[in-house]
Design a protein around this motif. Structure first.
Motif, PDB file in Angstrom:
ATOM      1  N   PHE A   1       0.861  -1.189   0.000  1.00 42.15           N
ATOM      2  CA  PHE A   1       0.000   0.000   0.000  1.00 42.15           C
ATOM      3  C   PHE A   1       0.890   1.228   0.000  1.00 42.15           C
ATOM      4  N   ASN A   2       0.296   2.348  -0.400  1.00 36.26           N
ATOM      5  CA  ASN A   2       1.082   3.571  -0.515  1.00 36.26           C
ATOM      6  C   ASN A   2       1.473   4.113   0.851  1.00 36.26           C
ATOM      7  N   ILE A   3       2.567   4.817   0.824  1.00 39.26           N
ATOM      8  CA  ILE A   3       2.996   5.422   2.074  1.00 39.26           C
ATOM      9  C   ILE A   3       3.119   6.921   1.900  1.00 39.26           C
ATOM     10  N   LYS A   4       3.081   7.593   2.999  1.00 39.04           N
ATOM     11  CA  LYS A   4       3.162   9.050   2.989  1.00 39.04           C
ATOM     12  C   LYS A   4       4.203   9.456   4.020  1.00 39.04           C
ATOM     13  N   VAL A   5       5.033  10.426   3.644  1.00 37.70           N
ATOM     14  CA  VAL A   5       6.064  10.887   4.566  1.00 37.70           C
ATOM     15  C   VAL A   5       5.718  12.280   5.044  1.00 37.70           C
ATOM     16  N   ILE A   6       5.821  12.487   6.329  1.00 34.09           N
ATOM     17  CA  ILE A   6       5.511  13.822   6.868  1.00 34.09           C
ATOM     18  C   ILE A   6       6.686  14.318   7.705  1.00 34.09           C
ATOM     19  N   PHE A   7       7.109  15.533   7.414  1.00 34.82           N
ATOM     20  CA  PHE A   7       8.110  16.215   8.240  1.00 34.82           C
ATOM     21  C   PHE A   7       7.361  17.242   9.068  1.00 34.82           C
TER      22      PHE A   7
ATOM     23  N   THR B   1       8.745   6.137  12.903  1.00 32.67           N
ATOM     24  CA  THR B   1       8.909   7.490  13.434  1.00 32.67           C
ATOM     25  C   THR B   1      10.373   7.729  13.698  1.00 32.67           C
ATOM     26  N   GLY B   2      10.820   8.941  13.363  1.00 30.61           N
ATOM     27  CA  GLY B   2      12.202   9.280  13.693  1.00 30.61           C
ATOM     28  C   GLY B   2      12.252  10.762  14.001  1.00 30.61           C
ATOM     29  N   TRP B   3      13.008  11.145  14.985  1.00 30.17           N
ATOM     30  CA  TRP B   3      13.121  12.576  15.262  1.00 30.17           C
ATOM     31  C   TRP B   3      14.543  12.963  15.634  1.00 30.17           C
ATOM     32  N   PHE B   4      14.869  14.190  15.249  1.00 24.60           N
ATOM     33  CA  PHE B   4      16.184  14.765  15.487  1.00 24.60           C
ATOM     34  C   PHE B   4      16.033  15.834  16.552  1.00 24.60           C
ATOM     35  N   CYS B   5      16.948  15.851  17.510  1.00 23.06           N
ATOM     36  CA  CYS B   5      16.852  16.935  18.487  1.00 23.06           C
ATOM     37  C   CYS B   5      18.224  17.312  19.020  1.00 23.06           C
ATOM     38  N   CYS B   6      18.240  18.434  19.677  1.00 22.20           N
ATOM     39  CA  CYS B   6      19.472  18.924  20.304  1.00 22.20           C
ATOM     40  C   CYS B   6      19.080  19.614  21.600  1.00 22.20           C
ATOM     41  N   VAL B   7      19.489  19.047  22.728  1.00 23.95           N
ATOM     42  CA  VAL B   7      19.115  19.617  24.018  1.00 23.95           C
ATOM     43  C   VAL B   7      20.384  20.001  24.760  1.00 23.95           C
ATOM     44  N   PHE B   8      20.568  21.272  25.014  1.00 24.01           N
ATOM     45  CA  PHE B   8      21.778  21.803  25.654  1.00 24.01           C
ATOM     46  C   PHE B   8      23.013  21.444  24.854  1.00 24.01           C
ATOM     47  N   GLY B   9      22.950  21.671  23.566  1.00 23.94           N
ATOM     48  CA  GLY B   9      24.091  21.300  22.730  1.00 23.94           C
ATOM     49  C   GLY B   9      25.065  22.431  22.509  1.00 23.94           C
ATOM     50  N   ASP B  10      25.243  23.293  23.510  1.00 26.87           N
ATOM     51  CA  ASP B  10      26.088  24.488  23.334  1.00 26.87           C
ATOM     52  C   ASP B  10      27.487  24.169  22.865  1.00 26.87           C
ATOM     53  N   ASN B  11      28.041  23.066  23.359  1.00 28.48           N
ATOM     54  CA  ASN B  11      29.420  22.723  23.003  1.00 28.48           C
ATOM     55  C   ASN B  11      29.587  22.573  21.511  1.00 28.48           C
ATOM     56  N   LEU B  12      28.620  21.922  20.877  1.00 25.66           N
ATOM     57  CA  LEU B  12      28.728  21.693  19.452  1.00 25.66           C
ATOM     58  C   LEU B  12      28.356  22.949  18.683  1.00 25.66           C
ATOM     59  N   LEU B  13      27.343  23.673  19.181  1.00 25.40           N
ATOM     60  CA  LEU B  13      26.849  24.853  18.470  1.00 25.40           C
ATOM     61  C   LEU B  13      27.928  25.914  18.324  1.00 25.40           C
ATOM     62  N   GLU B  14      28.817  25.971  19.320  1.00 19.45           N
ATOM     63  CA  GLU B  14      29.864  26.993  19.259  1.00 19.45           C
ATOM     64  C   GLU B  14      30.809  26.784  18.098  1.00 19.45           C
ATOM     65  N   THR B  15      31.007  25.509  17.752  1.00 23.69           N
ATOM     66  CA  THR B  15      32.094  25.214  16.820  1.00 23.69           C
ATOM     67  C   THR B  15      31.678  25.161  15.357  1.00 23.69           C
TER      68      THR B  15
ATOM     69  N   LEU C   1      21.305  14.330  18.049  1.00 24.78           N
ATOM     70  CA  LEU C   1      20.661  13.111  18.533  1.00 24.78           C
ATOM     71  C   LEU C   1      19.513  12.723  17.621  1.00 24.78           C
ATOM     72  N   PHE C   2      19.534  11.476  17.176  1.00 31.71           N
ATOM     73  CA  PHE C   2      18.471  10.962  16.316  1.00 31.71           C
ATOM     74  C   PHE C   2      17.873   9.732  16.983  1.00 31.71           C
ATOM     75  N   LEU C   3      16.547   9.710  17.093  1.00 34.84           N
ATOM     76  CA  LEU C   3      15.870   8.577  17.729  1.00 34.84           C
ATOM     77  C   LEU C   3      14.917   7.965  16.711  1.00 34.84           C
ATOM     78  N   ALA C   4      14.970   6.662  16.577  1.00 29.43           N
ATOM     79  CA  ALA C   4      14.149   5.999  15.553  1.00 29.43           C
ATOM     80  C   ALA C   4      13.338   4.877  16.169  1.00 29.43           C
TER      81      ALA C   4
ATOM     82  N   GLN D   1       7.807  11.163   9.913  1.00 27.29           N
ATOM     83  CA  GLN D   1       6.953   9.986  10.111  1.00 27.29           C
ATOM     84  C   GLN D   1       6.581   9.366   8.786  1.00 27.29           C
ATOM     85  N   ILE D   2       6.525   8.075   8.785  1.00 28.35           N
ATOM     86  CA  ILE D   2       6.022   7.371   7.595  1.00 28.35           C
ATOM     87  C   ILE D   2       4.661   6.816   7.964  1.00 28.35           C
ATOM     88  N   LEU D   3       3.666   7.253   7.227  1.00 27.12           N
ATOM     89  CA  LEU D   3       2.302   6.779   7.473  1.00 27.12           C
ATOM     90  C   LEU D   3       1.853   5.954   6.283  1.00 27.12           C
TER      91      LEU D   3
END
Lengths: 180, 352
Positions: free
Chosen positions: B123-129, B167-181, B191-194, B148-150
């Motif tokens: 069946f067809n699938i649909k991707v949503i960001f 379902t997969g989501w990308f996030c950054c929580v208190f990522g100052d160390n990386l953001l500076e560079t 961080l990616f969670l699947a 999300q793939i529905l």
């Protein structure tokens, strides 16, 4: 005898003895085998111990170098080593003791932080090596290095003593003494 | 006849070789990891002895009030597989619809090639960001977004929204160390969670890697970090405990490994933590070690087994549970940001 002293026995002629202390028998055995494979002019003796103090009823030669093996995957090995350290005389730490940390390669199994072992080695003013004893090539290189160190500690290398070696190793790792 | 005085102009700097190397050594020796280096740079370090890491107990952050508990409820009680992602190049939050279409087309193409291994999925699938508002620690953190793939149902009479397949989501929580560079063109969401089929994760990962020149790698959690998680999550103030505190150790022995599971009543675990804990608002290495040692010695007293010689594989508390393979399940809405902050930190370590 409850405390190991470095110079309480006469040295054997042309022999050098190393004591490997650690809770993991298999690793110690492998390291011992690698060390014995190295060829050198002197006769090598390797003793293995799970913990100190060593039983006093055995007749053993003078120990020239003690290597404490800590497995970063096991807190138990650290506890064993810490308890064994109490049974070593202070004068042993003038170049005749070194620490070996194994298992750093498998990060996800490590329960000890590298700093914990660094701190221990710093407290006892002794060199610390990291080596994955399970990998044969690393083990062979480490064995070579330890045999060289052992020969110096046994006095078989002209011009270098254990204490000389210790100060040579230290200037590359530690800051100047005024900071300590 | 006067001799010209020989003036030896010493233009060498006053620094002795030792002094010049010591500043470099300080940076090397003070922190084994980049985050520790940054933590220590805040305080003047004069002694060589490497200080153990310290962390804040996760508190409810201000931004968490913006999270609608209904909207993030679907993030809880699900098992997420963790990956660390390098910064995304030229990613824009305005183009989410376009990305949905592109990814949809890519997945359809991959399925036609016959690479997708799910049987019966014709069946067809649909991707949503979509963006996930509020899943961040500070205002500087980029917004988290969700993919999300529905499944699109064939019958028009049925409900529009199909079943969520992946379902997969990308996030950054208190990522100052990386953001500076990183520079402006990059979006840092380390961080990616699947959750869902592994084949879908692989296809989507490939698309992101091609489109944004990033790199995914599975995030394994070491036994050391698991013990920290156990201590920090036990330290969290909970109104009601949903689950027992449980640890799982693996004993490596031939032919099959032996698993030891140790379950404690959560209130007992909290009482133990309170007796060990000294510095308010912070968790130190000594406290974590003492907490774990108490558990080990209690077990040893009853069963004569040294747990400290085995490998910690899984930790489960009322706040969250984590497995060394990089699988996490978050159970408590209140500490969601705190858990994500620690996981972001681990992801950043892995990238660096």
């Amino acid at each position: 005898m409850s405390v190991l002293r470095p110079l309480d026995k006469l040295p054997g002629l042309n022999t050098a003895t190393v004591l490997l202390v650690g809770s993991e028998d298999a690793l110690l055995q492998q390291l011992a085998d690698s060390m014995l494979k190295e060829d050198c002019a002197s006769e090598l003796r390797v003793h293995l111990a799970k913990a100190l103090p060593l039983p006093s009823n055995v007749n053993r030669p003078r120990i020239d170098l003690i290597v404490f093996v800590i497995n970063l995957h096991s807190k138990y090995s650290l506890q064993h080593v810490e308890e064994s350290l109490h049974h070593v005389d202070a004068s042993f730490f003038l170049g005749r003791v070194c620490f070996l940390g194994t298992g750093a390669g498998q990060e996800h199994h490590c329960i000890l932080h590298r700093n914990t072992v660094l701190k221990l080695a710093h407290t006892y003013r002794s060199p610390l090596f990291f080596c994955d004893l399970e990998v044969e090539d690393f083990r062979a290189t480490m064995a070579q290095r330890l045999v060289r160190m052992l020969l110096i500690c046994a006095g078989h290398v002209r011009g270098v003593s254990a204490l000389n070696l210790l100060s040579l190793l230290r200037t590359s790792e530690t800051p100047p003494p005024e900071e300590l | 006849m006067t001799m010209d005085p020989y003036v030896a102009s010493e233009s060498t700097p006053e620094l002795t070789p030792r002094q010049s190397t010591s500043s470099g050594l300080k940076d090397y020796l003070i922190g084994a990891t980049p985050l520790q280096k940054r933590l220590e740079s805040v305080r003047k370090q004069t002694s060589f002895v490497p200080t153990p890491p310290q962390r804040k107990i996760p508190q409810c952050s201000q931004l968490q009030e913006n999270i609608d508990s209904q909207k993030v409820a679907f993030l809880l009680h699900k098992q997420w597989t963790l990956y660390s992602v390098t910064p995304l190049y030229k990613f824009s939050y305005n183009n989410l619809k376009e990305y949905s279409k592109l990814l949809n087309a890519f997945i359809a193409a991959e399925k036609q090639k016959g690479l997708a291994v799910e049987v019966g999925e014709d069946f067809n699938i649909k991707v949503i960001f979509s963006t996930l508002l509020g899943m961040k620690g500070t205002q500087r953190d980029p917004e988290a977004f969700l993919v999300q793939i529905l499944s699109k149902s064939q019958m028009p009479s049925e409900n529009r929204e199909g079943k969520v397949l992946w379902t997969g989501w990308f996030c950054c929580v208190f990522g100052d160390n990386l953001l500076e560079t990183v520079s402006q063109d990059f979006t840092c969401l380390p961080l990616f969670l699947a959750n869902g089929a592994e084949s879908n994760t692989a296809i989507i990962g490939t698309w992101f890697q091609k489109t944004f020149d990033c790199y995914f790698s599975p995030l394994a959690i070491s036994a050391f970090n698991l013990s920290w998680m156990a201590a920090m999550w036990t330290a969290c103030q909970m109104d009601c405990y949903m689950a027992t505190t449980e640890f799982l150790w693996s004993v490596p022995c031939s032919p099959q490994s032996l698993d030891i599971s140790y379950a404690i009543h959560p209130e007992d675990a909290k009482a133990l933590w309170d007796s060990v804990h000294k510095t308010p608002g912070e968790v130190t290495q000594e406290e974590v070690d003492l907490f774990m040692d108490c558990l080990y010695s209690h077990f040893h007293r009853h069963f004569k087994i040294h747990l400290s010689a085995t490998r910690l594989v899984r930790v489960s508390t009322s706040v969250a549970s984590a497995h060394t393979d990089g699988k996490v399940k978050i159970l408590c809405h209140k500490y969601l940001i705190g858990v994500l902050a620690y996981l972001t930190e681990l992801a950043i370590f892995q990238i660096e």
